[in-house]
Design a protein around this motif. Structure first.
Motif, PDB file in Angstrom:
ATOM      1  N   ILE A  45     -10.707  -3.254  -2.594  1.00 25.93           N
ATOM      2  CA  ILE A  45      -9.297  -3.427  -2.928  1.00 25.93           C
ATOM      3  C   ILE A  45      -8.643  -4.342  -1.900  1.00 25.93           C
ATOM      4  CG2 ILE A  45      -7.077  -2.282  -3.223  1.00 25.93           C
ATOM      5  CD1 ILE A  45      -8.716   0.256  -3.955  1.00 25.93           C
ATOM      6  N   SER A  59      -4.890  -5.970  -0.951  1.00 25.36           N
ATOM      7  CA  SER A  59      -3.446  -5.908  -1.194  1.00 25.36           C
ATOM      8  C   SER A  59      -2.807  -7.184  -0.675  1.00 25.36           C
ATOM      9  CB  SER A  59      -2.830  -4.700  -0.493  1.00 25.36           C
ATOM     10  OG  SER A  59      -3.350  -3.509  -1.020  1.00 25.36           O
ATOM     11  N   ASP A  75       0.180   0.779  -6.408  1.00 29.80           N
ATOM     12  CA  ASP A  75      -0.997   0.904  -5.559  1.00 29.80           C
ATOM     13  C   ASP A  75      -1.702   2.237  -5.805  1.00 29.80           C
ATOM     14  OD1 ASP A  75      -2.607  -0.027  -3.175  1.00 29.80           O
ATOM     15  OD2 ASP A  75      -1.821   1.868  -2.390  1.00 29.80           O
ATOM     16  N   THR A  76      -0.959   3.312  -5.871  1.00 35.11           N
ATOM     17  CA  THR A  76      -1.536   4.642  -6.070  1.00 35.11           C
ATOM     18  C   THR A  76      -2.251   4.752  -7.409  1.00 35.11           C
ATOM     19  OG1 THR A  76       0.181   5.612  -4.677  1.00 35.11           O
ATOM     20  CG2 THR A  76      -1.011   7.112  -6.134  1.00 35.11           C
ATOM     21  N   LEU A 136      -9.521   2.826  -9.524  1.00 34.72           N
ATOM     22  CA  LEU A 136     -10.648   2.133  -8.904  1.00 34.72           C
ATOM     23  C   LEU A 136     -11.645   3.071  -8.229  1.00 34.72           C
ATOM     24  CD1 LEU A 136      -8.830  -1.024  -7.545  1.00 34.72           C
ATOM     25  CD2 LEU A 136     -10.279  -0.825  -9.559  1.00 34.72           C
ATOM     26  N   THR A 137     -11.312   4.352  -8.118  1.00 39.65           N
ATOM     27  CA  THR A 137     -12.303   5.295  -7.588  1.00 39.65           C
ATOM     28  C   THR A 137     -13.422   5.557  -8.595  1.00 39.65           C
ATOM     29  OG1 THR A 137     -11.084   7.247  -8.343  1.00 39.65           O
ATOM     30  CG2 THR A 137     -10.626   6.455  -6.100  1.00 39.65           C
ATOM     31  N   ARG A 155      -5.466   2.454  -7.231  1.00 34.55           N
ATOM     32  CA  ARG A 155      -6.487   2.982  -6.321  1.00 34.55           C
ATOM     33  C   ARG A 155      -7.168   4.196  -6.951  1.00 34.55           C
ATOM     34  NH1 ARG A 155      -6.692   0.947  -1.069  1.00 34.55           N
ATOM     35  NH2 ARG A 155      -5.048  -0.570  -0.723  1.00 34.55           N
ATOM     36  N   THR A 156      -6.423   5.004  -7.658  1.00 31.04           N
ATOM     37  CA  THR A 156      -7.017   6.142  -8.354  1.00 31.04           C
ATOM     38  C   THR A 156      -7.985   5.658  -9.425  1.00 31.04           C
ATOM     39  OG1 THR A 156      -5.037   7.463  -7.946  1.00 31.04           O
ATOM     40  CG2 THR A 156      -6.510   8.214  -9.706  1.00 31.04           C
ATOM     41  N   VAL A 197       0.845  -1.187   0.000  1.00 28.88           N
ATOM     42  CA  VAL A 197       0.000   0.000   0.000  1.00 28.88           C
ATOM     43  C   VAL A 197       0.885   1.243   0.000  1.00 28.88           C
ATOM     44  CG1 VAL A 197      -1.696   1.299   1.355  1.00 28.88           C
ATOM     45  CG2 VAL A 197      -1.861  -1.196   1.197  1.00 28.88           C
TER      46      VAL A 197
END
Length: 99
Positions: A31, A33, A11-12, A18-19, A15-16, A6
């Motif tokens: 999510i 990890s 990951d960044t 997946l928003t 995650r962006t 994470v």
């Protein structure tokens, strides 16, 4: 599933991404990890999942490298690509006066 720690670059990025994904899938996205072991444990877990499209995995270039460095239970043919989010060039360089 993201097989990286994470807070790192992979990951960044994901995650962006997946928003906004739930807007198009019309379902919530959770999510998970699974860092460590050169990503092999995370990918090995993915292989065991039912192929129903509800479990999505992040693939990155280092995994391709890993499959050439050691025996893994998977390679790039094990999974089906659904979207390419990032193109990251990889260079092999030598000093300019090198033969």
């Amino acid at each position: 599933m993201i097989p990286w720690s994470v807070g790192g670059a992979t990951d960044t990025v994901f995650r962006t991404f997946l928003t906004v994904l739930p807007k198009y899938l019309k379902v919530p996205v959770i999510i998970v990890s699974r860092p460590g072991g050169g990503t092999v444990p995370g990918y090995a877990e993915e292989i065991k999942k039912k192929s129903d499209g509800y479990y999505i995995l992040v693939w990155t270039t280092p995994l391709l490298t890993k499959t050439h460095m050691s025996i893994t239970p998977h390679d790039y043919k094990t999974f089906y690509l659904i979207i390419n989010l990032v193109n990251a060039l990889c260079w092999i360089l030598v000093p300019k006066d090198s033969p």
